[in-house]
Design a protein around this motif. Sequence first.
Motif, PDB file in Angstrom:
ATOM      1  N   HIS A 717       3.129  -7.290   8.291  1.00 12.69           N
ATOM      2  CA  HIS A 717       2.938  -8.256   7.207  1.00 12.69           C
ATOM      3  C   HIS A 717       4.169  -9.154   7.037  1.00 12.69           C
ATOM      4  CE1 HIS A 717       2.179  -9.721   3.160  1.00 12.69           C
ATOM      5  NE2 HIS A 717       0.954  -9.230   3.208  1.00 12.69           N
ATOM      6  N   VAL A 718       5.334  -8.530   6.965  1.00 11.61           N
ATOM      7  CA  VAL A 718       6.579  -9.287   6.758  1.00 11.61           C
ATOM      8  C   VAL A 718       6.787 -10.314   7.870  1.00 11.61           C
ATOM      9  CG1 VAL A 718       9.013  -9.039   6.263  1.00 11.61           C
ATOM     10  CG2 VAL A 718       7.514  -7.072   6.025  1.00 11.61           C
ATOM     11  N   GLY A 737       5.066 -16.114  -1.664  1.00  9.77           N
ATOM     12  CA  GLY A 737       3.979 -15.691  -2.542  1.00  9.77           C
ATOM     13  C   GLY A 737       2.672 -16.386  -2.195  1.00  9.77           C
ATOM     14  N   LYS A 740       1.256 -14.952   0.930  1.00  6.04           N
ATOM     15  CA  LYS A 740       0.622 -13.660   0.660  1.00  6.04           C
ATOM     16  C   LYS A 740      -0.770 -13.857   0.091  1.00  6.04           C
ATOM     17  CE  LYS A 740       4.659 -10.817   0.008  1.00  6.04           C
ATOM     18  NZ  LYS A 740       5.498 -10.137  -0.974  1.00  6.04           N
ATOM     19  N   LYS A 741      -0.890 -14.843  -0.804  1.00  6.55           N
ATOM     20  CA  LYS A 741      -2.214 -15.104  -1.379  1.00  6.55           C
ATOM     21  C   LYS A 741      -3.176 -15.523  -0.279  1.00  6.55           C
ATOM     22  CE  LYS A 741      -1.011 -16.060  -6.099  1.00  6.55           C
ATOM     23  NZ  LYS A 741      -0.088 -16.989  -6.724  1.00  6.55           N
ATOM     24  N   ASP A 744      -4.221 -12.506   1.487  1.00  5.08           N
ATOM     25  CA  ASP A 744      -5.221 -11.791   0.682  1.00  5.08           C
ATOM     26  C   ASP A 744      -6.609 -12.387   0.911  1.00  5.08           C
ATOM     27  OD1 ASP A 744      -3.161 -10.359  -0.341  1.00  5.08           O
ATOM     28  OD2 ASP A 744      -3.229 -11.194  -2.362  1.00  5.08           O
ATOM     29  N   GLN A 745      -6.646 -13.729   0.864  1.00  9.14           N
ATOM     30  CA  GLN A 745      -7.946 -14.396   1.015  1.00  9.14           C
ATOM     31  C   GLN A 745      -8.538 -14.168   2.396  1.00  9.14           C
ATOM     32  OE1 GLN A 745      -7.027 -18.396  -0.095  1.00  9.14           O
ATOM     33  NE2 GLN A 745      -6.803 -17.824  -2.248  1.00  9.14           N
ATOM     34  N   ILE A 747      -8.025 -11.627   4.285  1.00  8.26           N
ATOM     35  CA  ILE A 747      -8.508 -10.248   4.367  1.00  8.26           C
ATOM     36  C   ILE A 747      -9.890 -10.179   3.725  1.00  8.26           C
ATOM     37  CG2 ILE A 747      -8.169  -7.888   3.536  1.00  8.26           C
ATOM     38  CD1 ILE A 747      -5.165  -8.337   3.720  1.00  8.26           C
ATOM     39  N   GLU A 748     -10.007 -10.847   2.571  1.00  7.46           N
ATOM     40  CA  GLU A 748     -11.275 -10.849   1.867  1.00  7.46           C
ATOM     41  C   GLU A 748     -12.389 -11.489   2.698  1.00  7.46           C
ATOM     42  OE1 GLU A 748     -11.834 -12.262  -2.535  1.00  7.46           O
ATOM     43  OE2 GLU A 748      -9.873 -11.329  -2.229  1.00  7.46           O
ATOM     44  N   GLU A 750     -12.501 -11.490   5.732  1.00 12.92           N
ATOM     45  CA  GLU A 750     -12.629 -10.669   6.945  1.00 12.92           C
ATOM     46  C   GLU A 750     -12.233 -11.394   8.221  1.00 12.92           C
ATOM     47  OE1 GLU A 750     -16.455  -8.834   6.812  1.00 12.92           O
ATOM     48  OE2 GLU A 750     -15.903  -7.547   5.122  1.00 12.92           O
ATOM     49  N   ARG A 754      -6.389  -4.830   7.235  1.00  7.44           N
ATOM     50  CA  ARG A 754      -5.156  -4.074   7.136  1.00  7.44           C
ATOM     51  C   ARG A 754      -5.305  -2.878   8.062  1.00  7.44           C
ATOM     52  NH1 ARG A 754      -1.269  -4.392   2.934  1.00  7.44           N
ATOM     53  NH2 ARG A 754      -2.495  -5.783   1.661  1.00  7.44           N
ATOM     54  N   ASP A 757      -0.620   0.218   6.190  1.00  9.08           N
ATOM     55  CA  ASP A 757      -0.284  -0.329   4.890  1.00  9.08           C
ATOM     56  C   ASP A 757       0.530  -1.605   4.974  1.00  9.08           C
ATOM     57  OD1 ASP A 757      -1.655   1.414   3.213  1.00  9.08           O
ATOM     58  OD2 ASP A 757      -0.197   2.974   3.663  1.00  9.08           O
ATOM     59  N   ASP A 758       1.346  -1.735   6.023  1.00  9.78           N
ATOM     60  CA  ASP A 758       2.141  -2.956   6.109  1.00  9.78           C
ATOM     61  C   ASP A 758       1.858  -3.717   7.398  1.00  9.78           C
ATOM     62  OD1 ASP A 758       3.186  -1.204   7.836  1.00  9.78           O
ATOM     63  OD2 ASP A 758       5.288  -1.532   7.286  1.00  9.78           O
TER      64      ASP A 758
END
Lengths: 764, 241
Positions: A717-718, A737, A740-741, A744-745, A747-748, A750, A754, A757-758
């Motif tokens: 991720h980093v 930030g 990251k958002k 997130d999107q 991932i949502e 698809e 993940r 975890d990282d």
Amino acid sequence: MAAKLPYDKDDLTSTWTYLEAGVDKILRSLRDGVNMEDYMGLYTAVHNFCTSPKPVATSFGTSDGQHRGANLGGEDLYKNLRKYLQYHLHSSVANSLSMPSEALLSYYINEWTRYTSAAVYNHHLFRYLNRHWVKREIDEGKKDVYDIYTLHLVTWKDVFFENVQSKVMKAVLNMVEKQRLGEVIEQQKIKSVVDSFVSLGLDDTDSSKSTLEVYRYFFERPFVTATETFYKQESQQFMSDNTVTEYMKKAESRLEEERQRVGLYLHPDIMSTLTKVVTRVLVGDHATVLRDEFQKLLDLDRQEDIARMYKLLHRVKDGLDPLRTKFEHHVRRSGEAAIEKIASEGEAVEPKIYVDALLGVHTQFAQLVSYAFNGDTEFVRALDNACKEFVNTNKLCKEGSSKSPELLAKYADNLLKKGPKAVEENELESLLSELMTVFKFLNDKDVFQKFYTRMLAKRLVHANSNSDEAEISMIAKLKEACGFEYTNKLQRMLNDMQTSKDLNANFKAFQEAMLDGEDLKQAVDPAYAILGTGFWPLGAPTTPFIPPPEIIKTYERFQKFYHEKYNGRKLTWLWNLSKGEIKANYIKGTKVPYTFQVSTYQMAILLLFNDSDTNSYDDIAKATALAAEWLDPSIAILVKGKVLLSTPADGKPASGTTYALNYNFKNKKLKVNFNIGVKAEQKQEVEDTHKTIEEDRKLLMQSAIVRIMKSRKKMKHVHLVQETISQLSTRFNPKPGDIKKSIDQLIEKEYLERVDDDELGYLA
Amino acid sequence: THTPAKTSLQPALNKLFDTYRGMLPYSTCDLTDFPVDDTDDPDQIGADGTMKYLEDLSVSLEEPVMLAVLAQVKAPTMGELSRGEFTNGWEAVSADTISKQASVASQFRESLKSDANLFRNVYKHSFVLARQPGQKSVLIEAAVEFWRMLFSPAGFDWTTKGFNWIETYLTFIQEKWNKSISKDLWDQTLFFAKKTREDPSLAWWNEAESAWPSIIDEFAKHVKSLPEHRKITSADTMDTS
């Protein structure tokens, strides 16, 4: 050889007595000359003694007695010579004991010259010994046996040098100190001492070679120590009596002086050590004091002193780092101050004033870097960093705002636009280059791009670009800075304009072929621009519109022409950007009719008055079909310009108001422009531009993330965040930030998953 | 030896399944021993049947063990049980009668707090239960209810000395998050809860290098700004537990 020899060639004592007298004469008074006869005599004596067989007891018990015999003969001569040299030098030492150091120095040099000349002479005299006995001994690996010349040097070193060198050095150092204090000295003497000390450096393993060890130990070491002591004391004293800037001048000249001293009378070997020590004492030990002065020098713009400080601290390891930090901070502060100064003059700042302020600071310090810091790349980087800071964050361009790119784009627009303030073409090029200097510091290059694209579109559509060449040159510059993709649309827009030019010419020919003379006279003289939807930041009109009948025929004809040429392409008419000129033949009291420059909307309104002198608001609205937000300002400008007279006189454009043509219209100019953009409209445009930027950035981030993940498949991720930042940094600086958002999107949606975890994985 | 045992449990479990299938709303009918077959799908137990079933297991709807039971039989939604998953789920733990199943449930009640694997499975399946049919994510209201139950003392107790993480989290997320809860955020919430229980000081959290969904980063930042959190961090460094 009939003459009787003055010695017994088989007897050592007899032979040596003869030789000693000769050698003694050579050592003491070679300058008076030695005659050939004496020389031959001495030379022969050596030869004779060495070759005569000696019935000595040593032949017993040895396997090669004869050989030993010859050896012993040579050895005896050698030992006697050495004993004599020692004796001779001891008496020289005795002579020197009472001498004061200056006198001793001269004595040493005289003795040395005399002694070494004799050594050369003796070396020849004892050639037979050198060639046979000495050679054999050396070949057999005997230490402590030297050729005759070297024997002289070794003995000198062991006896004379050993006893007097410290006193000699004291004299040397005294002289040097005197010279440092400004007295004139006989520096040739020091040079002689140096040469002598260097000559004494004999290589133990090979006497034909020399080393610098003796010189280094007995000369260089005390010399450097004395120098250090001298400058330590002097620099402390000078610093407490003078200003730092004076001190720097002093240090600079002292460093130069020492450098020259080496060339004048020292051995070049001392250069690096001496420089290192002097630099440490004069600069390194005072570095903090020097650096503390730096800010003051910057504040006063003392360029020469700054240059001197740079040169001095440049010599010290890491000496410049704190300077660079201070410099960067100073530039940044100066930039911020420059903007604060112009910001106080009001909220809305002229783009030119803003850009000039930014440029001014950069120019000033770029000059300082090249003059005082010798163009040092590290300082260039510090300058760039500082400029980046204040260009993107200052009083007018607060953190997170995009004022800088917006103002810079406006400045570019002002330069490239036709107008009363337009600059000369030759000047334009250099102004554009300066503009690029600021551009390179922008973080939000995407914002600049947005504004620039819009403004270029306007310039092209309204045909008010100052120079085609300058437009092309500017795009080339942007392309060079940011790559093809950045300027792709800009380039396409220019191309569209060029294609349109050709198209208009073709259309003219087409029209002429189709129409007869009378129709041609009636037809309006049109110009069309065909703009690719994807490349131009122009929206279709937001209002319905019924174009005036006068132009319908013409534009339908063009449409036909175009569709014949490019079957299947759809044309959308951007009425909101169209304009035209109409002649006002109705106005009384003018010989030449006025020409009105109007928008197509205004044209449609005015042409209604060809049929009727008065029209109500509702009539106009019905005939043009324009929405109020477009109709009202269009009418308002005509009323304000007194082309139309409204009833009631102060009536707002609204149902109930009627308009009459003003036959008494008057204006100073024959060509009157009513096609004026509305302020509120422009402000709205700026807001829209900013809004689309946010959306574009989200897309840019997501597509960058997907692109990276597509090639990597799996990534921490980093690292993904870092990589995304670095890929986008040429356009804008994304916040972690926000990235990251976006992740997130994705991932949502698809695109990503993940896997740990990282760690993230790409889903095809 | 397993295979015959397996097959032998299936008829009993199927029979048990049928007992609850197609049950009338149980408030209006107390003929519990007489199944009324009024659904079209013979392989499903509806909401009322499920409620009755849970009651018979002595499992309350308010306690997390309820979710453990539903996870065991892989209930597709909150008020639904499927035949295949039901029989397989119970067969796997050799529980073919109500009483055996009830005792498995009370075992769950005991070990849910201590068995991390068990809890993780229950937590994961809870996401499935919390979803609206056909949705990929969970509505915030539902998520809050489920989280409150899962992170209660009977489940994974998400509180540390002097700090109530779960309530702080729920308040925060209801205020700041106006979207539904994605699978990722659901999973990462448990992971985050574990980390905070191990070290409530959040010293391990670093915004620049973290891989958390952004709302969790914001939550961590929020927690750090709270005075009561600052208190517990300083207290924690005192006793080195």
